[in-house]
Design an enzyme around this catalytic site. Structure first.
Site, short mmCIF file in Angstrom:
data_model
loop_
_atom_site.label_atom_id
_atom_site.label_comp_id
_atom_site.label_asym_id
_atom_site.label_seq_id
_atom_site.Cartn_x
_atom_site.Cartn_y
_atom_site.Cartn_z
N HIS A 82 61.28 8.19 111.05
CA HIS A 82 61.97 9.27 110.33
C HIS A 82 63.11 9.83 111.18
O HIS A 82 64.20 10.11 110.68
CB HIS A 82 61.01 10.43 110.02
N GLY A 100 64.90 4.47 104.69
CA GLY A 100 64.49 3.40 105.60
C GLY A 100 64.30 2.07 104.88
O GLY A 100 63.80 2.03 103.76
N GLU A 101 64.66 1.00 105.57
CA GLU A 101 64.39 -0.35 105.04
C GLU A 101 62.90 -0.68 105.09
O GLU A 101 62.46 -1.65 104.48
CB GLU A 101 65.15 -1.41 105.85
N GLY A 139 56.82 14.04 105.38
CA GLY A 139 56.23 14.65 106.57
C GLY A 139 55.36 13.70 107.37
O GLY A 139 55.40 12.49 107.16
N VAL A 196 61.86 1.09 112.21
CA VAL A 196 61.47 1.35 113.60
C VAL A 196 60.01 0.94 113.75
O VAL A 196 59.17 1.25 112.89
CB VAL A 196 61.67 2.84 113.95
N ASP A 251 60.78 0.83 103.50
CA ASP A 251 60.45 0.86 102.07
C ASP A 251 61.63 0.23 101.32
O ASP A 251 62.40 0.91 100.64
CB ASP A 251 60.23 2.31 101.63
N GLN A 258 54.21 10.51 92.71
CA GLN A 258 54.42 9.12 93.13
C GLN A 258 53.16 8.48 93.69
O GLN A 258 53.17 7.33 94.12
CB GLN A 258 55.57 9.01 94.12
N SER A 302 53.45 7.02 108.53
CA SER A 302 52.56 8.17 108.60
C SER A 302 51.11 7.73 108.36
O SER A 302 50.18 8.32 108.91
CB SER A 302 52.96 9.21 107.55
N ARG A 303 50.93 6.70 107.55
CA ARG A 303 49.58 6.23 107.23
C ARG A 303 48.89 5.58 108.43
O ARG A 303 47.67 5.45 108.43
CB ARG A 303 49.61 5.26 106.05
P1 AMP Z 1 58.12 8.82 103.91
O1 AMP Z 1 57.90 10.11 104.64
O2 AMP Z 1 57.12 7.77 104.22
O3 AMP Z 1 58.36 9.03 102.44
O4 AMP Z 1 59.48 8.23 104.46
C1 AMP Z 1 60.66 8.99 104.46
C2 AMP Z 1 61.81 8.08 104.81
O5 AMP Z 1 61.61 7.53 106.11
C3 AMP Z 1 61.94 6.89 103.84
O6 AMP Z 1 63.31 6.63 103.60
C4 AMP Z 1 61.30 5.77 104.63
O7 AMP Z 1 61.77 4.49 104.27
C5 AMP Z 1 61.72 6.13 106.05
N1 AMP Z 1 60.83 5.49 107.02
C6 AMP Z 1 59.48 5.54 107.03
N2 AMP Z 1 59.00 4.78 108.04
C7 AMP Z 1 60.08 4.25 108.67
C8 AMP Z 1 60.25 3.37 109.78
N3 AMP Z 1 59.20 2.89 110.45
N4 AMP Z 1 61.50 3.03 110.15
C9 AMP Z 1 62.57 3.50 109.46
N5 AMP Z 1 62.48 4.34 108.41
C10 AMP Z 1 61.25 4.70 108.02
#
Ligand code: AMP
Length: 281
Positions: free
Chosen positions: A37, A149-150, A31, A178, A152, A61, A188-189
């Site tokens: 995302h 996403g790359e 979220g 992105v 992570d 996690q 998100s952080r």
């Molecule tokens: P998270 O909500 O941070 O757990 O991320 C959910 C998914 O979004 C994960 O697969 C992340 O790698 C991807 N994600 C987070 N930030 C980005 C970004 N800036 N660009 C592309 N994918 C992202």
């Protein structure tokens, strides 16, 4: 967009779609959604019939309780963004629903050396928690294609290994990072950064570019030391690690004549907020 909070309900709904011959794309998130995302959702919308997004801030996690407590939550705004991007199904379970039998039950996955470097080394138990929740989500959604996403990058490698070992049928699709206009990887952080910290955070991406540009011509150790100095000179950024690693095995690379594809990785404290980024060299 249909919303589900209960495992049995979403399973039943998706079983019907599957038996009608529809393919299922899956985008798991925690979220506080941003265009990073949404890029995953858009890719899933292009490639699959039914796009499922999940929002679940997974407690297992987080190795730092403050990080979990302060993780931004904005479900209404998230749902609106998902719906306008073409998401068909939003799964937003409570912690008790996902962990009705407690936190102890963990799938048997051997992450090997992947877990011993970078995020694995610095966030004890983090990838075990990621594997635990993503395998639960894969069991529930049973997707054809899952999008990560790359941003992570190490997590993506962990998910690929888990998918192979646990024999999930889903394809794993890695999607490019992105970024904001100044190069900061969207996260998100980033919402937790003060204006001053937000400005300093752009140096992380500039420093990764600097490493990329100079990798082949400078000894690796001195290049990494110089890069750390660049970050520290902001007086706001404190690198936890800066690594050049094999793009596949993620093991450290210490020679600038290395012949396989390499990437540069960073985890940097920006004030109290820990940010990560990486790029191909
Ligand atoms: P998270 O909500 O941070 O757990 O991320 C959910 C998914 O979004 C994960 O697969 C992340 O790698 C991807 N994600 C987070 N930030 C980005 C970004 N800036 N660009 C592309 N994918 C992202």
């Amino acid at each position: 967009m249909k919303k589900f909070a209960k495992i049995d309900d979403i399973k039943h709904f998706l079983e019907e779609k599957r038996s009608a011959g529809q393919t299922i794309g899956f985008v798991p998130t925690m979220g506080a959604l941003h265009p990073g995302h949404i890029s995953l959702i858009e890719r899933a919308v292009e490639e699959t019939d039914v796009v499922v997004a999940s929002i679940f801030v997974n407690p297992t996690q987080f190795n730092n309780p403050d990080d979990l407590k302060n993780y931004p939550r904005m479900p209404e705004a998230d749902a609106a963004m998902l719906e306008s991007a073409g998401t068909s199904v939003l799964f937003m379970p409570e912690v008790e629903e996902m962990y009705s039998t407690g936190f102890a039950e963990k799938p048997q996955v051997d992450l090997g050396d992947l877990e011993k470097v970078m995020e694995g080394a610095h966030r004890s138990g983090h990838f075990a928690g990621v594997v635990q929740v993503v395998s639960k989500l894969f069991d529930i959604v049973n997707p054809d294609r899952s999008y990560f996403g790359e941003k992570d990058y190490q997590q993506l490698a962990v998910i690929r290994r888990m998918t192979t070992q646990l024999r999930y049928r889903t394809a794993i699709i890695g999607c490019p990072t992105v970024r904001e206009a100044d190069g900061l990887a969207m996260s998100s952080r980033n919402l937790r950064l003060s204006p001053e910290e937000r400005q300093a955070a752009a140096q992380i991406n500039r420093t990764l570019h600097y490493i990329k540009q100079n990798f082949r011509t400078q000894p690796t150790e001195s290049l990494l030391a110089e890069a750390a100095t660049q970050l520290l000179s902001t007086n706001i950024l404190h690198p936890e690690y800066l690594e050049i690693a094999d793009a596949e095995t993620l093991q450290s690379v210490r020679t600038n004549t290395y012949a396989q594809p390499v990437r540069v990785f960073a985890a940097v404290f920006c004030g109290a907020v820990r940010l990560i980024d990486n790029m191909g060299i």
